[in-house]
Design a protein around this motif. Structure first.
Motif, PDB file in Angstrom:
ATOM      1  N   THR A  36      47.769  31.864  49.133  1.00  0.00           N
ATOM      2  CA  THR A  36      46.246  32.449  50.101  1.00  0.00           C
ATOM      3  C   THR A  36      46.645  34.103  48.848  1.00  0.00           C
ATOM      4  O   THR A  36      45.292  34.395  48.885  1.00  0.00           O
ATOM      5  N   VAL A  37      47.537  34.691  49.970  1.00  0.00           N
ATOM      6  CA  VAL A  37      47.575  36.115  49.838  1.00  0.00           C
ATOM      7  C   VAL A  37      47.723  36.189  48.786  1.00  0.00           C
ATOM      8  O   VAL A  37      47.481  37.399  48.319  1.00  0.00           O
ATOM      9  N   ARG A  38      48.035  35.341  47.823  1.00  0.00           N
ATOM     10  CA  ARG A  38      49.181  35.774  46.509  1.00  0.00           C
ATOM     11  C   ARG A  38      47.518  36.035  46.015  1.00  0.00           C
ATOM     12  O   ARG A  38      47.224  36.740  45.001  1.00  0.00           O
ATOM     13  N   VAL A  39      46.350  35.011  45.991  1.00  0.00           N
ATOM     14  CA  VAL A  39      45.158  35.605  45.315  1.00  0.00           C
ATOM     15  C   VAL A  39      44.184  36.524  45.696  1.00  0.00           C
ATOM     16  O   VAL A  39      44.141  37.047  45.037  1.00  0.00           O
ATOM     17  N   GLY A  40      44.843  37.164  47.112  1.00  0.00           N
ATOM     18  CA  GLY A  40      44.168  38.093  46.941  1.00  0.00           C
ATOM     19  C   GLY A  40      44.752  39.816  46.255  1.00  0.00           C
ATOM     20  O   GLY A  40      44.202  40.543  46.432  1.00  0.00           O
ATOM     21  N   HIS A  41      46.287  39.525  46.437  1.00  0.00           N
ATOM     22  CA  HIS A  41      46.711  40.234  45.614  1.00  0.00           C
ATOM     23  C   HIS A  41      46.271  40.479  44.406  1.00  0.00           C
ATOM     24  O   HIS A  41      45.801  41.281  43.762  1.00  0.00           O
ATOM     25  N   ARG A  42      46.664  39.179  43.752  1.00  0.00           N
ATOM     26  CA  ARG A  42      45.771  39.088  42.491  1.00  0.00           C
ATOM     27  C   ARG A  42      44.780  40.004  42.073  1.00  0.00           C
ATOM     28  O   ARG A  42      44.568  40.467  41.472  1.00  0.00           O
ATOM     29  N   GLU A  43      43.560  39.420  42.994  1.00  0.00           N
ATOM     30  CA  GLU A  43      41.811  40.026  42.816  1.00  0.00           C
ATOM     31  C   GLU A  43      42.086  41.827  43.137  1.00  0.00           C
ATOM     32  O   GLU A  43      41.460  42.480  42.743  1.00  0.00           O
ATOM     33  N   PHE A  44      42.535  42.277  44.440  1.00  0.00           N
ATOM     34  CA  PHE A  44      42.981  43.640  44.329  1.00  0.00           C
ATOM     35  C   PHE A  44      43.569  44.198  43.298  1.00  0.00           C
ATOM     36  O   PHE A  44      42.762  45.261  42.592  1.00  0.00           O
ATOM     37  N   TYR A  45      44.689  43.541  42.242  1.00  0.00           N
ATOM     38  CA  TYR A  45      44.861  44.409  41.193  1.00  0.00           C
ATOM     39  C   TYR A  45      43.956  44.087  39.744  1.00  0.00           C
ATOM     40  O   TYR A  45      44.018  44.960  39.092  1.00  0.00           O
TER      41      TYR A  45
END
Length: 760
Positions: free
Chosen positions: A342-351
């Motif tokens: 979940t956190v990595r998806v959020g990281h990917r979407e931010f960048y």
């Protein structure tokens, strides 16, 4: 002095003998690897050694941090980028080798263990091919290369209980860091024995000692020792097979974790997904721990507890960073909690949102901010791409990310890296979508710039077909723009001009300003190369459009085109003003690929003014700015326009004088070369006597001799066991360095200097 070694901000304790040993070993070996467990101080020792020996290396000490590089294929390009070299060649190792052949330089490769194979291959390639290069590596294991000297880094000596010692390096570090955290803290007769016991309990591991020192702000030494024992007992239950020192460090980190609030713990865990640091905006967008005030409080707490470090970069932007052992611990905790995906998806979407901003900001007044943000977040964008490619649901996002970053790949000398990401993303996205068509168009342009004509043709054809199928007029314009670049690369300038003009018109009609301006810029280059009367109108139209949108980068291209046209019209003062303005705009961007082109333009103006000596120096200065780049198409554009001028300057000065002036400009550092072109600072330009073969690198001398013997590129490649592309690259570099335009000139030059006895 040259180099990028950061200043030390805390005292260096207890490693005098290690520093002396490392200095001695570096005097007798080309490769020295500092090995030891995590947290033992390898990184800090390497930087201190680098600072201690800096004066011994004329070309400086250069630090390359590899902790955030998880793809072995990016190791060589990361090193090249830290050294200021261009990553637009298919063989970054070749560029590194050529650059470092005669360099007197110490290269520090920090945190090699997770990409040990790639680091070993890099070192094994560049060390034998160079003369003055030294490598200082840090790793949990040796590189295993020929000639490597290994220096194990042990923990700091701890007080001996048998002798009732209450001093030594470990004790000094603990007390100094505790005093820094709490100025009222003092070592005393009452607490000395307990402090010594803490040092022994932590095995003298520096990172563990520094974490424990922070606890002395809120606990007595006896309480710290008791809690360390509790943490060690709990942790080693599941780590019985781990080495004792690994258990010790883990227990110290775990205790620091346990002392954090629940919000701080969750934030620490979630921040582990970031690579190369994180700013406040990214932390707020990605990390999920409650209201903004809660996150700010947790961030402050982690900084106070020295889990995070906070500093402002050269651009003034604040950034939080975390030591690698702390990040690895947090990553393990995040996985155990079940929240990593979940956190990595959020990281990917931010960048992804950062990359997507380029669709509009690349061509308007926000371009400097976007390029700066992307450059700063390069490591995080890499992490987002890798995560996207590793899981099926993210494949399409990887394609969008790689394509939206196309301006960054093109203008910041990262063609190879961009090409790789695009290729991997295309392989995982076979569906004939608009996104695939855009990625194919970008890949076609890169392939053309790298002289991969057949591949570029196929990409352009596929892009155009999908664009028509999907009915996307904008993507059709992008595909046609890629075809214009391809046609230019085949030498059909008139056709490339016609395509580019048509593209600019169609892009304007379908509200695609980026491609409209790119089409105008490319058309202007073609028209200038053809001496077409249309050149002036194209340049002025590009100037009007870039001014309307406030673009700095594309505006720089407009000023270059206008300045080049003014020179042709005889308005030399206007030409100088426009060309210098183009450099001012290009310098707003990190390592912009177009600065050299404007320096060349100023050389042409100097020739028109009759200052042939300055013209030759400026041509050499342009080669200095361009040094390390193998983007043949961009260089070909300049050559087509300026070839006649170069020949006139060579004829006017004579071959030997031209060579001397050119070499003087080429010897300048990049910033000095640009300052010389701008006349903003007095730069000493030493005119040397006409150089012999020593002006070339060892490999270039071999290539030059083979050219003199009548070998073509294929024969050179076979003789030296290199690729034909590499042979072509060496020939290009030789022509540039010597200011020549043909292989015949190289052959005559080699023959003349060989007879004179100057070859080596």
């Amino acid at each position: 002095m040259p180099g990028n070694l950061p200043a030390e901000v805390t005292s260096f304790v207890g490693r005098d003998d290690d520093v002396a040993t490392a200095r001695k070993l570096l005097g007798g070996t080309r490769v020295l690897t500092l090995t030891g467990v995590g947290g033992v101080g390898k990184t800090r020792l390497s930087r201190h050694v680098g600072a201690a020996v800096r004066r011994a290396f004329a070309d400086g000490v250069w630090l390359v941090e590899l902790a955030h590089v998880t793809d072995p294929d990016l190791v060589a390009s990361t090193v090249a980028r830290e050294l200021g070299l261009r990553d637009d060649t298919s063989e970054p190792l070749t560029v590194l080798t050529d650059c470092l052949t005669t360099a007197d330089l110490l290269l520090i490769l920090d945190n090699c263990e997770h990409v040990i194979g790639a680091c070993a291959a890099l070192v094994d390639r560049i060390v034998p091919a160079t003369t003055g290069l030294r490598i200082l590596a840090t790793s949990r294991e040796s590189l295993g290369v020929a000639g490597e000297q290994v220096l194990p880094v042990a923990p700091l000596p701890v007080p001996d209980p048998e002798r009732a010692e209450f001093g030594g390096p470990a004790m000094r570090l603990l007390v100094e860091r505790a005093s820094a955290a709490d100025p009222a803290f003092r070592q005393s007769a009452d607490n000395a024995a307990t402090l010594a016991a803490i040092c022994r309990r932590l095995d003298g591991i520096p990172l563990a000692l520094e974490l424990a020192a922070l606890r002395l702000r809120m606990f007595t030494p006896d309480q710290v020792l008791a809690r360390l024992d509790d943490a060690m007992g709990l942790l080693t239950t599941g780590l019985r097979a781990a080495p004792r020192r690994q258990q010790t460090l883990a227990s110290a980190i775990r205790w620091s974790y346990d002392l954090c609030t629940p919000d701080e713990q969750r934030l620490w865990e979630q921040l582990s997904v970031f690579a190369g640091g994180v700013d406040l905006a990214a932390a707020e967008a990605v990390c999920q721990i409650g209201a903004p005030q809660t996150l700010l409080g947790a961030l402050t707490g982690l900084v106070d507890k020295s889990v995070l470090s906070y500093a402002r970069g050269a651009d003034g932007a604040g950034r939080y960073t975390m030591l690698e052992p702390l990040r690895q611990f947090a990553g393990d905790r995040l996985r155990a909690r079940g929240n990593e995906y979940t956190v990595r998806v959020g990281h990917r979407e931010f960048y992804y949102r950062l990359a997507r901003r380029g669709r509009s900001e690349y061509w308007n007044a926000a371009d400097t901010g976007w390029f700066g943000d992307v450059a700063r977040e390069h490591a995080n964008l890499r992490a987002a791409l890798q995560f996207s490619l590793a899981e099926p649901a993210g494949a399409r996002r990887a394609l969008e990310l790689a394509t939206d970053l196309w301006p960054f790949w093109e203008h910041c000398h990262l063609l190879l890296e961009g090409y790789r990401w695009l290729a991997e993303a295309l392989a995982k996205n076979p569906a004939r979508t608009v996104d695939r068509a855009r990625a194919l168009a970008a890949s076609s342009a890169i392939a053309a710039m790298r002289s991969e004509t057949a591949t570029a043709v196929e990409f352009a054809r596929a892009s155009a077909e999908i664009a028509v199928e999907t009915g996307s007029v904008q993507v059709q314009a992008e595909a046609e723009m890629a075809r214009a670049v391809l046609v230019f690369g085949t030498g059909e300038l008139r056709e490339a001009l016609e395509i580019a003009v048509t593209v600019s018109v169609r892009a304007g009609e379908c509200d695609h300003p980026r491609v409209a301006m790119e089409g105008l810029a490319f058309a202007a280059v073609c028209a200038l190369a053809l001496d077409d009367p249309l050149a002036g109108a194209l340049a002025e139209k590009l100037m009007a459009l870039s001014t309307e949108h406030g673009s700095h980068l594309l505006g720089g291209l407009a000023y270059w085109a206008v300045g080049t046209q003014r020179r042709r019209e005889g308005d030399l003062c206007g030409a100088v003003a426009a060309l210098r303005r183009s450099i001012e705009l290009f310098r707003l961007f990190d390592r912009c690929a177009w600065v050299a082109t404007s320096v060349d333009g100023l050389a042409w103006v100097a020739a028109a003014e009759g200052d042939l000596a300055r013209a030759a120096r400026l041509m050499g200065a342009a080669s200095a700015v361009r040094r390390g780049s193998s983007q043949r198409l961009a260089h070909a554009m300049t050559q087509l326009i300026g070839q006649q001028v170069r020949e006139q300057v060579q004829t006017g000065l004579g071959e030997q004088e031209f060579g001397a002036r050119f070499a003087a400009g080429a010897a300048l550092a990049v910033e000095d070369a640009v300052d010389y072109a701008m006349e903003t600072a007095p730069v000493a330009v030493t005119v040397v006597e006409p150089a012999g073969l020593e002006v070339l690198t060892r490999r270039e001398r071999e290539v030059a001799r083979l050219i003199a013997s009548g070998h073509g590129n294929r024969g050179i490649a076979q003789e030296l066991v290199i690729s034909i592309r590499t042979a072509e690259s060496h020939v290009d570099h030789i022509l540039t360095k010597l200011g020549f335009t043909s292989r015949t000139q190289i052959a005559a030059w080699v023959s003349r200097h060989t007879r004179a006895g100057t070859s080596r």
